[in-house]
Design an enzyme around this catalytic site. Structure first.
Site, PDB file in Angstrom:
ATOM      1  N   THR A   1      -9.094   0.551   3.945  1.00 37.70           N
ATOM      2  CA  THR A   1     -10.087  -0.146   4.778  1.00 37.70           C
ATOM      3  C   THR A   1     -11.385   0.673   4.711  1.00 37.70           C
ATOM      4  OG1 THR A   1      -9.143   1.021   6.688  1.00 37.70           O
ATOM      5  CG2 THR A   1      -8.482  -1.265   6.382  1.00 37.70           C
TER       6      THR A   1
ATOM      7  N   ARG B   1     -10.671  13.643   0.233  1.00 39.93           N
ATOM      8  CA  ARG B   1     -11.539  12.562   0.713  1.00 39.93           C
ATOM      9  C   ARG B   1     -12.420  13.056   1.875  1.00 39.93           C
ATOM     10  NH1 ARG B   1      -7.086   7.899   1.397  1.00 39.93           N
ATOM     11  NH2 ARG B   1      -6.005   9.644   2.386  1.00 39.93           N
TER      12      ARG B   1
ATOM     13  N   GLY C   1       0.847  -1.206   0.000  1.00 36.88           N
ATOM     14  CA  GLY C   1       0.000   0.000   0.000  1.00 36.88           C
ATOM     15  C   GLY C   1       0.871   1.239   0.000  1.00 36.88           C
TER      16      GLY C   1
ATOM     17  N   GLU D   1      -2.478  14.552   7.821  1.00 37.25           N
ATOM     18  CA  GLU D   1      -2.039  15.038   6.518  1.00 37.25           C
ATOM     19  C   GLU D   1      -1.698  16.518   6.600  1.00 37.25           C
ATOM     20  OE1 GLU D   1      -4.641  13.715   3.367  1.00 37.25           O
ATOM     21  OE2 GLU D   1      -4.792  11.784   4.374  1.00 37.25           O
TER      22      GLU D   1
ATOM     23  N   LYS E   1      -6.408   3.282  18.383  1.00 36.88           N
ATOM     24  CA  LYS E   1      -6.427   4.093  17.156  1.00 36.88           C
ATOM     25  C   LYS E   1      -7.852   4.605  16.896  1.00 36.88           C
ATOM     26  CE  LYS E   1      -5.663   5.989  13.306  1.00 36.88           C
ATOM     27  NZ  LYS E   1      -4.987   7.260  13.177  1.00 36.88           N
ATOM     28  N   LEU E   2      -8.836   3.721  17.010  1.00 38.45           N
ATOM     29  CA  LEU E   2     -10.225   4.147  16.786  1.00 38.45           C
ATOM     30  C   LEU E   2     -10.624   5.156  17.860  1.00 38.45           C
ATOM     31  CD1 LEU E   2     -12.008   0.777  15.889  1.00 38.45           C
ATOM     32  CD2 LEU E   2     -11.180   2.545  14.334  1.00 38.45           C
TER      33      LEU E   2
ATOM     34  N   CYS F   1     -10.547   9.637   7.382  1.00 38.23           N
ATOM     35  CA  CYS F   1     -10.638   8.698   8.503  1.00 38.23           C
ATOM     36  C   CYS F   1     -11.652   8.993   9.604  1.00 38.23           C
ATOM     37  CB  CYS F   1      -9.261   8.534   9.125  1.00 38.23           C
ATOM     38  SG  CYS F   1      -8.151   7.686   7.996  1.00 38.23           S
TER      39      CYS F   1
ATOM     40  N   ARG G   1     -14.128  28.777   7.617  1.00 34.01           N
ATOM     41  CA  ARG G   1     -12.900  28.421   8.344  1.00 34.01           C
ATOM     42  C   ARG G   1     -12.412  29.560   9.229  1.00 34.01           C
ATOM     43  NH1 ARG G   1     -11.538  22.981   8.222  1.00 34.01           N
ATOM     44  NH2 ARG G   1     -12.218  22.120   6.258  1.00 34.01           N
TER      45      ARG G   1
HETATM   46  N1  LIG Z   1      -4.670   9.080   5.349  1.00 33.28           N
HETATM   47  C1  LIG Z   1      -4.288   9.219   6.596  1.00 33.28           C
HETATM   48  O1  LIG Z   1      -3.915  10.311   7.017  1.00 33.28           O
HETATM   49  C2  LIG Z   1      -4.284   8.056   7.534  1.00 33.28           C
HETATM   50  C3  LIG Z   1      -4.792   6.814   7.159  1.00 33.28           C
HETATM   51  N2  LIG Z   1      -4.767   5.759   8.038  1.00 33.28           N
HETATM   52  C4  LIG Z   1      -5.247   4.436   7.638  1.00 33.28           C
HETATM   53  O2  LIG Z   1      -4.246   3.840   6.781  1.00 33.28           O
HETATM   54  C5  LIG Z   1      -4.858   3.001   5.794  1.00 33.28           C
HETATM   55  C6  LIG Z   1      -4.420   3.464   4.419  1.00 33.28           C
HETATM   56  O3  LIG Z   1      -4.847   4.802   4.238  1.00 33.28           O
HETATM   57  P1  LIG Z   1      -4.277   5.704   3.070  1.00 33.28           P
HETATM   58  O4  LIG Z   1      -2.816   5.515   2.945  1.00 33.28           O
HETATM   59  O5  LIG Z   1      -4.812   7.051   3.296  1.00 33.28           O
HETATM   60  O6  LIG Z   1      -5.014   5.028   1.810  1.00 33.28           O
HETATM   61  P2  LIG Z   1      -4.651   5.173   0.279  1.00 33.28           P
HETATM   62  O7  LIG Z   1      -5.883   4.881  -0.482  1.00 33.28           O
HETATM   63  O8  LIG Z   1      -3.935   6.448   0.027  1.00 33.28           O
HETATM   64  O9  LIG Z   1      -3.586   3.991   0.029  1.00 33.28           O
HETATM   65  C7  LIG Z   1      -3.893   2.629   0.062  1.00 33.28           C
HETATM   66  C8  LIG Z   1      -3.130   1.940  -1.073  1.00 33.28           C
HETATM   67  O10 LIG Z   1      -3.251   0.522  -0.934  1.00 33.28           O
HETATM   68  C9  LIG Z   1      -3.245  -0.041  -2.239  1.00 33.28           C
HETATM   69  N3  LIG Z   1      -3.755  -1.406  -2.165  1.00 33.28           N
HETATM   70  C10 LIG Z   1      -5.016  -1.813  -1.832  1.00 33.28           C
HETATM   71  N4  LIG Z   1      -5.075  -3.146  -1.828  1.00 33.28           N
HETATM   72  C11 LIG Z   1      -3.843  -3.604  -2.150  1.00 33.28           C
HETATM   73  C12 LIG Z   1      -3.274  -4.911  -2.290  1.00 33.28           C
HETATM   74  N5  LIG Z   1      -4.008  -6.011  -2.074  1.00 33.28           N
HETATM   75  N6  LIG Z   1      -1.971  -5.012  -2.643  1.00 33.28           N
HETATM   76  C13 LIG Z   1      -1.227  -3.893  -2.863  1.00 33.28           C
HETATM   77  N7  LIG Z   1      -1.701  -2.632  -2.726  1.00 33.28           N
HETATM   78  C14 LIG Z   1      -2.997  -2.490  -2.370  1.00 33.28           C
HETATM   79  C15 LIG Z   1      -4.092   0.918  -3.045  1.00 33.28           C
HETATM   80  O11 LIG Z   1      -3.867   0.795  -4.433  1.00 33.28           O
HETATM   81  C16 LIG Z   1      -3.659   2.275  -2.471  1.00 33.28           C
HETATM   82  O12 LIG Z   1      -2.634   2.869  -3.240  1.00 33.28           O
HETATM   83  C17 LIG Z   1      -6.369   3.113   6.035  1.00 33.28           C
HETATM   84  O13 LIG Z   1      -6.744   2.031   6.854  1.00 33.28           O
HETATM   85  C18 LIG Z   1      -6.511   4.398   6.814  1.00 33.28           C
HETATM   86  O14 LIG Z   1      -7.636   4.364   7.649  1.00 33.28           O
HETATM   87  C19 LIG Z   1      -4.222   5.901   9.285  1.00 33.28           C
HETATM   88  C20 LIG Z   1      -3.686   7.102   9.697  1.00 33.28           C
HETATM   89  C21 LIG Z   1      -3.663   8.258   8.851  1.00 33.28           C
HETATM   90  O1  LIG Z   2      -6.377   8.431  11.117  1.00 35.25           O
HETATM   91  C1  LIG Z   2      -6.180   9.384  10.403  1.00 35.25           C
HETATM   92  O2  LIG Z   2      -6.434   9.428   9.195  1.00 35.25           O
HETATM   93  C2  LIG Z   2      -5.674  10.675  10.959  1.00 35.25           C
HETATM   94  O3  LIG Z   2      -6.851  11.532  11.120  1.00 35.25           O
HETATM   95  C3  LIG Z   2      -6.559  12.840  11.573  1.00 35.25           C
HETATM   96  O4  LIG Z   2      -5.683  13.499  10.668  1.00 35.25           O
HETATM   97  P1  LIG Z   2      -6.207  14.225   9.341  1.00 35.25           P
HETATM   98  O5  LIG Z   2      -7.575  13.751   9.019  1.00 35.25           O
HETATM   99  O6  LIG Z   2      -5.142  14.058   8.324  1.00 35.25           O
HETATM  100  O7  LIG Z   2      -6.251  15.777   9.684  1.00 35.25           O
HETATM  101  P2  LIG Z   2      -6.727  16.629  10.965  1.00 35.25           P
HETATM  102  O8  LIG Z   2      -5.748  17.693  11.189  1.00 35.25           O
HETATM  103  O9  LIG Z   2      -7.049  15.767  12.108  1.00 35.25           O
HETATM  104  O10 LIG Z   2      -8.055  17.318  10.427  1.00 35.25           O
HETATM  105  C4  LIG Z   2      -9.241  16.570  10.186  1.00 35.25           C
HETATM  106  C5  LIG Z   2     -10.380  17.516   9.875  1.00 35.25           C
HETATM  107  O11 LIG Z   2     -10.779  18.236  11.038  1.00 35.25           O
HETATM  108  C6  LIG Z   2     -10.806  19.628  10.768  1.00 35.25           C
HETATM  109  N1  LIG Z   2     -10.474  20.358  12.013  1.00 35.25           N
HETATM  110  C7  LIG Z   2      -9.338  20.084  12.695  1.00 35.25           C
HETATM  111  C8  LIG Z   2      -9.043  20.744  13.859  1.00 35.25           C
HETATM  112  C9  LIG Z   2      -9.917  21.699  14.358  1.00 35.25           C
HETATM  113  O12 LIG Z   2      -9.708  22.350  15.415  1.00 35.25           O
HETATM  114  N2  LIG Z   2     -11.045  21.980  13.657  1.00 35.25           N
HETATM  115  C10 LIG Z   2     -11.356  21.310  12.494  1.00 35.25           C
HETATM  116  O13 LIG Z   2     -12.414  21.575  11.887  1.00 35.25           O
HETATM  117  C11 LIG Z   2      -9.785  19.820   9.660  1.00 35.25           C
HETATM  118  O14 LIG Z   2     -10.015  21.005   8.953  1.00 35.25           O
HETATM  119  C12 LIG Z   2     -10.039  18.578   8.830  1.00 35.25           C
HETATM  120  O15 LIG Z   2     -11.133  18.765   7.967  1.00 35.25           O
HETATM  121  C13 LIG Z   2      -5.853  12.765  12.922  1.00 35.25           C
HETATM  122  O16 LIG Z   2      -5.482  14.082  13.350  1.00 35.25           O
HETATM  123  C14 LIG Z   2      -4.593  11.889  12.835  1.00 35.25           C
HETATM  124  O17 LIG Z   2      -4.009  11.749  14.125  1.00 35.25           O
HETATM  125  C15 LIG Z   2      -4.978  10.506  12.290  1.00 35.25           C
HETATM  126  O18 LIG Z   2      -3.831   9.702  12.130  1.00 35.25           O
END
Ligand SMILES: NC(=O)C1=CN([C@@H]2O[C@H](COP(=O)(O)OP(=O)(O)OC[C@H]3O[C@@H](n4cnc5c(N)ncnc54)[C@H](O)[C@@H]3O)[C@@H](O)[C@H]2O)C=CC1
Ligand SMILES: O=C(O)[C@H]1O[C@H](OP(=O)(O)OP(=O)(O)OC[C@H]2O[C@@H](n3ccc(=O)[nH]c3=O)[C@H](O)[C@@H]2O)[C@H](O)[C@@H](O)[C@@H]1O
Length: 480
Positions: free
Chosen positions: A88, A342, A8, A161, A216-217, A272, A447
């Site tokens: 997921t 997203r 991934g 992000e 995490k959740l 998320c 905002r």
């Molecule tokens: N985006 C974020 O800021 C955060 C995301 N997460 C979690 O991390 C996980 C991934 O999230 P993202 O990186 O944002 O998703 P994403 O959609 O950017 O990346 C996932 C990647 O996995 C690949 N993939 C799917 N099935 C596959 C397989 N069988 N073999 C090889 N590659 C495969 C897809 O093509 C895709 O490029 C999710 O469970 C999300 O909830 C956790 C913390 C922060």
């Molecule tokens: O599991 C995940 O994907 C991640 O989700 C969030 O990170 P992210 O969604 O990238 O960004 P945030 O900074 O948390 O912002 C989320 C949303 O809340 C909004 N937000 C944030 C803070 C605030 O005070 N008010 C508010 O409206 C932001 O504008 C944005 O739309 C969590 O902050 C990370 O710790 C976690 O790893």
């Protein structure tokens, strides 16, 4: 040499592995994905995601100890530690539809690991998964093991992000959960020693598997809950003449509450928060805890309320109709410093305005026209699947125009809506914008980035989330 493979190459897999490669020159890291264009982009000068500082990290290690590849099986086979960081999404069909996590991609990754492995492996859950997923993964691996030993660890990612590199360099904590057996402890230590290259020991927390998965959740639910709490207060502030920024400041000064994550907004977005809370709600329901499920559901309900309240405010202020009126949308990403859209609140706000027949002119410094069109025509939750499995050519939304300049977007517009807090929006020449708009000219700031009083002096009618309403808006209550 220790070999790591991450399945991934997305927002988590890419940056996380790039930082591990940078901080651990003695480890070889391969990031693999089924998406050919994504891997090609990781190997090019135009990385597939925009994240401050990421380019430099990738440039320093790519081709040395960091590799991006579509040869998934080869790299998994060679690795000692396999991270799984695949999508997921929320299930859209069948049991638990609309709430439960869809583990299709996770399961297929696990089955592939079992198929191709020829040596013992540590398999690390990096994706956010329902509590107890490790048990399911363990069963898939051990039932297909051919004598190979697998240790499953939960190592959820907490990066946000826009600040991913900063967060990865200096994490508040790294969480590692494992089986409480001698083999489990050994695997936890092996992963701990990777992070110990740059993360202080007291910031690496080790727990049992289920605590790590649930933490995490829980963390995302707590964070989203703070935003829904302050957003709920913002509605009351508007009704009473209080100012949400002043209330949040006063509340946040209490050291037990703290000042962070109390910015009122048009609503939280991102891939998320909603997904993980829905997942938590489903787990509570499955465990016979309907009251707990209802409690967390409310966080999402308030978020939906905040977005529809914003749309209603716009329409009611503009004489109860936006039909054929040009509305400029400034910002489409779910937060600043990312091109990620997203679950961005902009999707719901734009759809609400389109429902009232508005003509939208959208500007975001990092989001392409193609992405905006896809987002506005895609079904809920479809975005969270690998790119090649998403709808190929969604229909074009004709009332939407995407432009590459805020002044172009606002020219001849009746209203401006600010939906992402990009720094450049604070520096816009609002006198110039006002001069080129239809009158009365409205600004709806989702905002709280503009100086509302200055804009009122220019002549704008201004709505800011949770701030005392100006006379025009008071006379036109936003009734759904
Ligand atoms: N985006 C974020 O800021 C955060 C995301 N997460 C979690 O991390 C996980 C991934 O999230 P993202 O990186 O944002 O998703 P994403 O959609 O950017 O990346 C996932 C990647 O996995 C690949 N993939 C799917 N099935 C596959 C397989 N069988 N073999 C090889 N590659 C495969 C897809 O093509 C895709 O490029 C999710 O469970 C999300 O909830 C956790 C913390 C922060
Ligand atoms: O599991 C995940 O994907 C991640 O989700 C969030 O990170 P992210 O969604 O990238 O960004 P945030 O900074 O948390 O912002 C989320 C949303 O809340 C909004 N937000 C944030 C803070 C605030 O005070 N008010 C508010 O409206 C932001 O504008 C944005 O739309 C969590 O902050 C990370 O710790 C976690 O790893």
């Amino acid at each position: 040499m220790v070999k790591i493979c991450c399945i991934g190459a997305g927002y988590v897999g890419g940056p996380t592995m790039a930082v591990i490669a940078l901080k651990c020159p003695s480890i070889e890291v391969a990031v693999v994905d089924i998406s050919v264009p994504r891997i090609a982009a990781w190997n090019s000068d135009q990385l597939p995601i925009y994240e401050p500082g990421l380019d430099e990290v990738v440039k320093q290690c790519r081709g040395k100890n960091l590799f991006f590849s579509t040869e998934v099986e080869k790299h998994v086979c060679e690795a000692d530690i396999v991270f799984v960081s695949v999508n997921t999404p929320t299930k859209t069909r069948g049991l638990g539809a609309g709430k439960a996590a869809d583990l299709t991609y996770w399961e297929s990754a696990a089955r592939m690991i079992a198929d191709v492995s020829k040596s013992d492996k540590i398999v690390v859950e990096k994706s956010t998964v329902p509590v107890k997923t490790a048990e399911a993964i363990e069963k898939i691996l051990t039932h297909n093991s051919k004598g190979i030993n697998y240790q499953i660890l939960s190592n959820p990612e907490f990066l946000a992000e826009g600040t991913a590199i900063e967060d990865l360099f200096k994490p508040d904590r790294v969480l590692i959960g494992g089986r409480e057996t001698p083999e489990g402890f050994k695997a936890v230590q092996a992963l701990k020693s990777v992070y110990a290259h740059w993360v202080p020991e007291d910031r690496i927390i080790t727990t049992n598997l289920w605590s790590a998965e649930l933490s995490k959740l829980a963390a995302n639910a707590f964070l989203a809950q703070r935003i829904s709490s302050v957003n709920a207060m913002s509605a009351l502030c508007e009704a009473t003449g209080a100012d949400v920024a002043e209330v949040a400041y006063a509340v946040g000064k209490d050291s037990r509450i703290g000042p962070k994550f109390l910015n009122a907004s048009v609503g939280f977005g991102g891939s998320c928060f909603q997904k993980d809370i829905l997942n938590l709600v489903y787990i509570c329901e499955c465990n016979g805890l309907p009251e707990v499920a209802e409690y967390w559901k409310q966080v999402i309900k308030i978020n939906d309320y905040q977005k529809s309240r914003f749309v209603n405010r716009i329409v009611s202020s503009m004489f109860n109709t936006v039909a054929n009126k040009k509305v400029a949308i400034l910002g489409f990403a779910f937060k600043k410093d990312t091109g990620d859209t997203r679950e961005t609140p902009a999707i719901d706000v734009c759809k609400g305005l389109l429902g009232d027949k508005a003509q939208l002119s959208i500007y975001d410094p990092q989001v392409t026209e193609d992405q905006i069109q896809r987002d506005l025509s895609m079904n809920k939750f479809d975005w969270d699947h690998p790119l090649h499995l998403q709808p190929m050519s969604p229909s074009t939304v004709k009332q939407v125009h995407t432009v590459w300049d805020a002044y172009e977007a606002t020219k001849d517009a009746h209203a401006v809506c600010i939906l992402t807090e990009w720094d450049e929006f604070k520096k816009l020449d609002f006198q110039r914008i006002y001069d080129n708009m239809q009158k009365p000219a409205f600004v709806f700031d989702g905002r709280n980035v503009v100086n509302a009083n200055k804009l009122r002096e220019i002549g704008f009618i201004v709505y800011s989330i949770g701030k005392p309403l100006d006379a025009w808006l008071k006379d036109m209550p936003a009734v759904a």
